[in-house]
Design an enzyme around this catalytic site. Structure first.
Site, PDB file in Angstrom:
ATOM      1  N   HIS A 113       0.858  -1.184   0.000  1.00 56.00           N
ATOM      2  CA  HIS A 113       0.000   0.000   0.000  1.00 56.00           C
ATOM      3  C   HIS A 113       0.897   1.237   0.000  1.00 56.00           C
ATOM      4  O   HIS A 113       1.856   1.303   0.770  1.00 56.00           O
ATOM      5  CB  HIS A 113      -0.895  -0.013   1.242  1.00 56.00           C
ATOM      6  CG  HIS A 113      -1.860   1.122   1.285  1.00 56.00           C
ATOM      7  ND1 HIS A 113      -2.985   1.172   0.482  1.00 56.00           N
ATOM      8  CD2 HIS A 113      -1.861   2.269   2.002  1.00 56.00           C
ATOM      9  CE1 HIS A 113      -3.633   2.298   0.716  1.00 56.00           C
ATOM     10  NE2 HIS A 113      -2.974   2.974   1.633  1.00 56.00           N
ATOM     11  N   THR A 145      -5.206  -9.145   6.241  1.00 54.37           N
ATOM     12  CA  THR A 145      -6.202  -9.630   7.195  1.00 54.37           C
ATOM     13  C   THR A 145      -7.543  -9.023   6.788  1.00 54.37           C
ATOM     14  O   THR A 145      -7.628  -8.355   5.755  1.00 54.37           O
ATOM     15  CB  THR A 145      -5.840  -9.197   8.632  1.00 54.37           C
ATOM     16  OG1 THR A 145      -5.722  -7.770   8.647  1.00 54.37           O
ATOM     17  CG2 THR A 145      -4.540  -9.837   9.091  1.00 54.37           C
TER      18      THR A 145
HETATM   19  C1  GRF Z   1       0.756   0.506  -6.291  1.00 58.87           C
HETATM   20  O1  GRF Z   1       0.937   1.852  -5.954  1.00 58.87           O
HETATM   21  C2  GRF Z   1       0.400  -0.296  -5.078  1.00 58.87           C
HETATM   22  O2  GRF Z   1       1.000   0.180  -3.914  1.00 58.87           O
HETATM   23  C3  GRF Z   1      -1.087  -0.126  -4.998  1.00 58.87           C
HETATM   24  O3  GRF Z   1      -1.536  -0.117  -6.320  1.00 58.87           O
HETATM   25  C4  GRF Z   1      -0.477   0.295  -7.179  1.00 58.87           C
HETATM   26  C5  GRF Z   1      -0.286  -0.794  -8.177  1.00 58.87           C
HETATM   27  O4  GRF Z   1       0.631  -0.448  -9.167  1.00 58.87           O
HETATM   28  N1  GRF Z   1      -1.675  -1.156  -4.178  1.00 58.87           N
HETATM   29  P1  GRF Z   1       1.199  -1.548 -10.148  1.00 58.87           P
HETATM   30  O5  GRF Z   1      -0.007  -2.209 -10.834  1.00 58.87           O
HETATM   31  O6  GRF Z   1       1.992  -2.526  -9.349  1.00 58.87           O
HETATM   32  O7  GRF Z   1       2.022  -0.790 -11.128  1.00 58.87           O
END
Ligand code: GRF
Length: 204
Positions: A113, A145
């Site tokens: 995240h 979770t």
């Molecule tokens: C990333 O910023 C990730 O942290 C979030 O969604 C985005 C996905 O980017 N959960 P990618 O598809 O990996 O380029």
């Protein structure tokens, strides 16, 4: 394929740059894992193409073909079992994971995240960070979770927030760190070095 490597299954909905970082780490030999399968809820997700380019199975599962979210997760689970997946990695996966997957992959499912959790969980974390006026943000790899972005934290990295930042410039700075810490976190798992104790993830 070397014996004993853990098989990773990636769930992705979009461009898949984190998936690509994982693939690159496998190809460079800094991540001792096998990409067992990439599953997407979007037929045209670039992530599927990245999987194919690496020679890994790429599976589109149509959410509309399932009668409920749980049913959809049962379809996913079936695929994960077909490909003998030991660790599920969410990489830009834009669907809520239900108890069907959570129970099957307890402490064996990770997410990344783009904020320093527990700050700014959920949608638009970069906008949340800018609106709040924080001076530092970053990214978090955590076990998945039930709560949204709420699981035990495995790895974090921080970046400065600059006065001129837009959501795009902040996201780009954080993404560089995502691509570094996600393969690292998976490698720690692959090496059997992670132990979850309540909210704490101990690294041996
Ligand atoms: C990333 O910023 C990730 O942290 C979030 O969604 C985005 C996905 O980017 N959960 P990618 O598809 O990996 O380029």
């Amino acid at each position: 394929m070397p014996e004993g490597r853990i098989r990773v299954g990636v769930l992705a909905s979009g461009r898949g740059s984190n998936l690509q970082a994982i693939i690159d780490a496998i190809e460079k030999g800094t991540l001792d894992a096998v990409l067992g399968v990439v599953i997407s809820n979007k037929m045209d997700a670039p992530a599927l193409e990245r999987a194919r380019n690496h020679g890994a199975p790429a599976v589109f599962l149509d959410p509309k073909a399932a009668s409920s979210r749980e049913d959809y997760d049962r379809d996913i689970l079936e695929q994960l079992r077909v490909y003998n997946v030991a660790l599920v990695v969410l990489a830009g996966y834009m669907k809520i994971v239900t108890s069907v997957l959570l129970e099957a992959y307890t402490e064996r499912m990770m997410n990344i995240h783009p904020s320093l959790l527990p700050a700014f969980p959920g949608l638009a974390p970069h906008k949340q960070a800018l609106d709040w006026g924080v001076k530092v943000s970053g990214c978090t790899v955590h076990f998945v979770t039930e709560g949204v972005d709420a699981g035990p934290i495995i790895r974090q990295a921080a970046v400065p927030v600059l006065e001129m930042d837009t959501e795009e410039t902040l996201a780009a700075r954080i993404l560089v760190e995502e691509h570094r810490i996600y393969p690292e976190a998976i490698q720690l798992f692959a090496q059997g070095r992670l132990r979850v104790e309540g909210r704490q993830v101990r690294i041996r």
